[in-house]
Motif scaffolding. Structure first.
Motif, PDB file in Angstrom:
ATOM      1  N   LEU A  89       0.833  -1.207   0.000  1.00  0.00           N
ATOM      2  CA  LEU A  89       0.000   0.000   0.000  1.00  0.00           C
ATOM      3  C   LEU A  89       0.861   1.247   0.000  1.00  0.00           C
ATOM      4  N   VAL A  90       0.302   2.312  -0.563  1.00  0.00           N
ATOM      5  CA  VAL A  90       0.965   3.606  -0.554  1.00  0.00           C
ATOM      6  C   VAL A  90      -0.019   4.615   0.015  1.00  0.00           C
ATOM      7  N   LYS A  91       0.417   5.301   1.059  1.00  0.00           N
ATOM      8  CA  LYS A  91      -0.414   6.352   1.655  1.00  0.00           C
ATOM      9  C   LYS A  91       0.441   7.606   1.741  1.00  0.00           C
ATOM     10  N   LEU A  92       0.029   8.607   0.988  1.00  0.00           N
ATOM     11  CA  LEU A  92       0.784   9.854   0.909  1.00  0.00           C
ATOM     12  C   LEU A  92      -0.107  11.028   1.251  1.00  0.00           C
ATOM     13  N   THR A  93       0.483  12.013   1.880  1.00  0.00           N
ATOM     14  CA  THR A  93      -0.223  13.261   2.145  1.00  0.00           C
ATOM     15  C   THR A  93       0.737  14.395   1.817  1.00  0.00           C
ATOM     16  N   ALA A  94       0.243  15.367   1.056  1.00  0.00           N
ATOM     17  CA  ALA A  94       1.054  16.534   0.696  1.00  0.00           C
ATOM     18  C   ALA A  94       0.140  17.750   0.647  1.00  0.00           C
ATOM     19  N   GLU A  95       0.714  18.888   0.905  1.00  0.00           N
ATOM     20  CA  GLU A  95      -0.040  20.134   0.780  1.00  0.00           C
ATOM     21  C   GLU A  95      -0.275  20.412  -0.708  1.00  0.00           C
ATOM     22  N   LYS A  96      -1.488  20.795  -1.047  1.00  0.00           N
ATOM     23  CA  LYS A  96      -1.773  21.087  -2.459  1.00  0.00           C
ATOM     24  C   LYS A  96      -0.946  22.258  -2.955  1.00  0.00           C
ATOM     25  N   SER A  97      -0.599  23.167  -2.054  1.00  0.00           N
ATOM     26  CA  SER A  97       0.209  24.322  -2.460  1.00  0.00           C
ATOM     27  C   SER A  97       1.622  23.901  -2.865  1.00  0.00           C
ATOM     28  N   SER A  98       2.065  22.695  -2.444  1.00  0.00           N
ATOM     29  CA  SER A  98       3.409  22.227  -2.804  1.00  0.00           C
ATOM     30  C   SER A  98       3.441  21.575  -4.186  1.00  0.00           C
ATOM     31  N   LEU A  99       2.286  21.329  -4.787  1.00  0.00           N
ATOM     32  CA  LEU A  99       2.246  20.702  -6.106  1.00  0.00           C
ATOM     33  C   LEU A  99       2.686  21.686  -7.179  1.00  0.00           C
ATOM     34  N   THR A 100       3.556  21.223  -8.037  1.00  0.00           N
ATOM     35  CA  THR A 100       4.032  22.038  -9.149  1.00  0.00           C
ATOM     36  C   THR A 100       3.547  21.415 -10.442  1.00  0.00           C
ATOM     37  N   ALA A 101       2.997  22.229 -11.326  1.00  0.00           N
ATOM     38  CA  ALA A 101       2.549  21.742 -12.634  1.00  0.00           C
ATOM     39  C   ALA A 101       3.754  21.718 -13.571  1.00  0.00           C
ATOM     40  N   HIS A 102       3.919  20.599 -14.285  1.00  0.00           N
ATOM     41  CA  HIS A 102       5.018  20.441 -15.242  1.00  0.00           C
ATOM     42  C   HIS A 102       4.424  20.141 -16.605  1.00  0.00           C
ATOM     43  N   GLN A 103       4.906  20.851 -17.614  1.00  0.00           N
ATOM     44  CA  GLN A 103       4.492  20.565 -18.982  1.00  0.00           C
ATOM     45  C   GLN A 103       5.415  19.487 -19.521  1.00  0.00           C
ATOM     46  N   GLY A 104       4.885  18.600 -20.341  1.00  0.00           N
ATOM     47  CA  GLY A 104       5.684  17.534 -20.931  1.00  0.00           C
ATOM     48  C   GLY A 104       6.757  18.092 -21.841  1.00  0.00           C
ATOM     49  N   CYS A 105       7.501  17.199 -22.503  1.00  0.00           N
ATOM     50  CA  CYS A 105       8.598  17.629 -23.366  1.00  0.00           C
ATOM     51  C   CYS A 105       8.111  18.369 -24.608  1.00  0.00           C
ATOM     52  N   ASP A 106       6.843  18.172 -24.982  1.00  0.00           N
ATOM     53  CA  ASP A 106       6.260  18.978 -26.051  1.00  0.00           C
ATOM     54  C   ASP A 106       4.823  19.319 -25.658  1.00  0.00           C
TER      55      ASP A 106
END
Length: 171
Positions: A89-106
């Motif tokens: 199992l994987v249980k993760l918690t992170a602040e939404k403000s820490s999420l960074t949007a990344h655009q793909g290579c194109d």
């Protein structure tokens, strides 16, 4: 001689008793079966195979890319932040403000979100889930919570391998 006749009589009596017991069991079992079938089968004793009508089955349409979210984690971040003690199992918690949007290579590769920096030489872990499903995990609006089996995640040796895989899927 009387002992020999007594032994034969005792053996005969045992044989008759054994046959009687078996006959009573067989007759009783037949009566119970007939009675229970007339009254209806007991669910615990009989398995009923459902009769599926395939005309009524409708396969769901695949989700559109706009309905999915892609989350990318570095392997080290997952190992440091996994709150589950069960390796399946994987249980993760992170602040939404820490999420960074990344655009793909194109421009054609979907944007993904990551709570940590993704280095080119580091292994990554990818989770693609429907946005509605992810919303069900999250009770607090400021937190991202993921609680699912490790099988939901895809492992890549590098971010470049993820880009190659996404380009192959588009072709």
């Amino acid at each position: 001689m009387n002992g020999k006749i007594g032994m034969q009589a005792f053996s005969m009596l045992l044989a008759v008793l054994l046959v009687s017991v078996m006959m009573v069991s067989v007759v009783s079992a037949g009566e119970n079966r007939t009675t229970s079938l007339v009254e209806g089968p007991e669910p615990s004793r009989y398995a009923v195979t459902p009769d599926y009508i395939t005309d009524d089955i409708k396969i769901a349409d695949p989700l559109d890319e706009s309905e999915l979210i892609t989350l990318v984690f570095s392997e080290s971040w997952i190992l440091e932040n996994n709150e589950s003690t069960d390796p399946r199992l994987v249980k993760l918690t992170a602040e939404k403000s820490s999420l960074t949007a990344h655009q793909g290579c194109d421009a054609e590769i979907t944007t993904f979100y990551s709570p940590s920096e993704i280095r080119d030489d580091e292994g990554i872990v990818v989770l693609r889930v429907p946005k509605k499903m992810l919303a069900l995990f999250n009770k607090r609006p400021d937190e991202l919570t993921i609680d699912c089996p490790a099988d939901f995640f895809t492992f890549y040796p590098s971010i470049d391998q993820l880009y190659n895989d996404l380009q192959e899927k588009r072709s």
